[in-house]
Design an enzyme around this catalytic site. Structure first.
Site, mmCIF file in Angstrom:
data_model
loop_
_atom_site.group_PDB
_atom_site.id
_atom_site.type_symbol
_atom_site.label_atom_id
_atom_site.label_comp_id
_atom_site.label_asym_id
_atom_site.label_seq_id
_atom_site.Cartn_x
_atom_site.Cartn_y
_atom_site.Cartn_z
ATOM 1 N N TYR A 56 6.744 -5.626 -0.221
ATOM 2 C CA TYR A 56 6.859 -4.344 0.484
ATOM 3 C C TYR A 56 5.926 -4.365 1.702
ATOM 4 O O TYR A 56 6.355 -4.150 2.839
ATOM 5 C CB TYR A 56 6.515 -3.192 -0.477
ATOM 6 C CG TYR A 56 6.333 -1.851 0.211
ATOM 7 C CD1 TYR A 56 7.432 -1.096 0.610
ATOM 8 C CD2 TYR A 56 5.057 -1.339 0.485
ATOM 9 C CE1 TYR A 56 7.267 0.123 1.260
ATOM 10 C CE2 TYR A 56 4.877 -0.123 1.123
ATOM 11 C CZ TYR A 56 5.987 0.603 1.500
ATOM 12 O OH TYR A 56 5.826 1.824 2.141
ATOM 13 N N LYS A 64 6.752 -4.394 5.669
ATOM 14 C CA LYS A 64 6.373 -3.217 6.472
ATOM 15 C C LYS A 64 5.587 -3.684 7.706
ATOM 16 O O LYS A 64 5.690 -3.090 8.768
ATOM 17 C CB LYS A 64 5.532 -2.218 5.661
ATOM 18 C CG LYS A 64 6.274 -1.454 4.576
ATOM 19 C CD LYS A 64 7.380 -0.533 5.058
ATOM 20 C CE LYS A 64 6.940 0.766 5.661
ATOM 21 N NZ LYS A 64 8.102 1.633 6.009
#
Ligand SMILES: NC(=O)C1=CN([C@@H]2O[C@H](COP(=O)(O)OP(=O)(O)OC[C@H]3O[C@@H](n4cnc5c(N)ncnc54)[C@H](O)[C@@H]3O)[C@@H](O)[C@H]2O)C=CC1
Ligand SMILES: CC(C)CCC[C@@H](C)[C@H]1CC[C@H]2C3=C(CC[C@]12C)[C@@]1(C)CCC(=O)C[C@@H]1CC3
Length: 345
Positions: free
Chosen positions: A144, A148
């Site tokens: 994640y 990002k």
């Protein structure tokens, strides 16, 4: 001669508008007189003044109709951080964001506001009053965070004041509030399974938790201040409640508010982190045979046992940002909004 109709500055699109933050953002935009086009892989509600477009943001042809006559786009779609699917994160957060940028440029969109995350600089070690000039995490803890980081770079690098395509990124931290599918539900589920008895570490680590309406406020300020001559172009902004709180005090307030016992017993941080790493590895190795999702992932343990709070001075200075809901009120409104998660419900 055909003249190109300049999109109304009060018409915007929210990619990921069916999600927790996205829907709060849509509601506030409507209140402020915007008409909103929502693009999301699912439709979770209906509202007057909102046009829904259902599709995958990796599909430019599906995305383009949602951006027609739109001057401002908010991109707050992402797979849930709890997923451990590297391929999905790369496809949606990296390749998908490239497509979002291309589609915006093709559709004549003038402003793109990305929902990034303060976690892009978090490597599992203490961050105290971190400013936006901290380097991106060199060793991101999970897929994640890794994706990002790439997503934020893509959006900020796409900023082109000469061509009139302006971009900025909001980095919220620990968003909570009514309808959040993540923080409170996971916390309550863990408590119901009898696993919220322990405090990881000494329990004094300070963390930012940000009420969702403050995050929305930061996004709208950024969009409305984003002009060719403003310092906002191509820069990231931390948006927090500006009231760092001990991680375990926050968890205890929510748990006690919902009728559960607060965690009491201490466990050493390095022991729990080591176990979480081991479990994560086991889950990875055993995945072809059977799948299980550990509650205490290395990322969650790191978040629970270290300091991670951020300065939002840059947002105060450039956007005129100030939280509009205090932590105390935010927690009270959140607890009230989950009657179905109360002990005994
Ligand atoms: N919840 C938190 O504590 C924090 C969240 N963020 C960021 O805020 C943004 C919003 O997060 P939440 O509202 O919490 O998540 P959420 O899961 O409630 O909302 C994300 C939305 O994106 C949509 N989506 C996912 N993949 C898609 C695709 N391929 N095409 C179209 N739509 C797709 C989902 O259907 C969902 O409605 C995300 O970018 C997240 O990274 C940043 C910091 C903290
Ligand atoms: C099992 C317990 C130790 C923790 C239960 C609560 C956690 C589920 C949440 C506490 C901090 C939260 C958080 C995020 C997700 C939910 C928590 C781990 C994010 C990772 C969401 C996405 C981000 O960009 C950063 C957030 C940091 C805080």
């Amino acid at each position: 001669m055909a003249t190109r109709v300049r999109p109304s500055s009060k018409r915007c699109a929210v990619i990921g508008g069916s999600g927790f933050l996205g829907r709060h953002l849509v509601e506030k935009l409507l209140e402020r007189g915007y008409s909103v086009s929502v693009f999301d892989i699912r439709q979770s509600y209906e509202l007057p003044g909102v046009t829904f477009h259902q599709g995958d943001l990796c599909d430019k042809q599906a995305l383009l109709p949602a951006l027609k006559d739109v001057s401002l786009v908010f991109h707050c779609a992402s797979p849930a951080p709890a997923s451990d699917d590297r391929g999905l994160f790369e496809r949606v957060n990296i390749q998908g964001t490239r497509i979002v940028i291309q589609a915006c440029i093709e559709a004549g969109v003038q402003k793109l506001v990305l929902t990034s995350s303060a976690s892009v600089v978090f490597e599992g070690t203490d961050i105290k009053n971190g400013r936006e000039d901290l380097p991106y995490a060199r060793k991101p803890i999970d897929y994640y965070t890794e994706t990002k980081i790439e997503q934020e770079k893509l959006v900020l690098e796409a900023c082109n004041t000469e061509r009139g395509f302006l971009t900025t990124a909001i980095r919220p931290h620990g968003i909570f509030g009514p309808r959040d599918p993540q923080l409170v539900p996971i916390l309550v589920d863990t408590a119901r399974r009898g696993k919220m008895k322990f405090i990881i570490g000494d329990g004094t680590n300070l963390v930012d938790f940000t009420f969702v309406e403050n995050v929305v406020h930061g996004h709208i300020l950024a969009a409305e201040h984003l002009r060719q001559d403003s310092p906002i172009c191509g820069r990231p902004y931390h948006i927090t409640n500006d009231e760092p709180i001990r991680f375990w005090d926050f968890m205890s307030e929510v748990l006690v508010g919902l009728g559960y016992a607060a965690p009491r017993y201490h466990l050493p941080y390095s022991l729990v982190y080591g176990l979480a790493l081991l479990l994560w590895l086991l889950a990875l190795i055993l995945r072809p045979l059977f799948s299980f999702k550990p509650t205490f992932t290395p990322m969650r343990v790191a978040l629970a046992g270290t300091h991670h709070y951020y300065s939002c001075d840059r947002a105060k200075q450039d956007l005129g940002y100030k939280p509009i809901v205090s932590l105390k009120d935010g927690i009270a409104r959140t607890v009230e909004s989950y009657p179905h998660l109360r002990q005994g419900a």
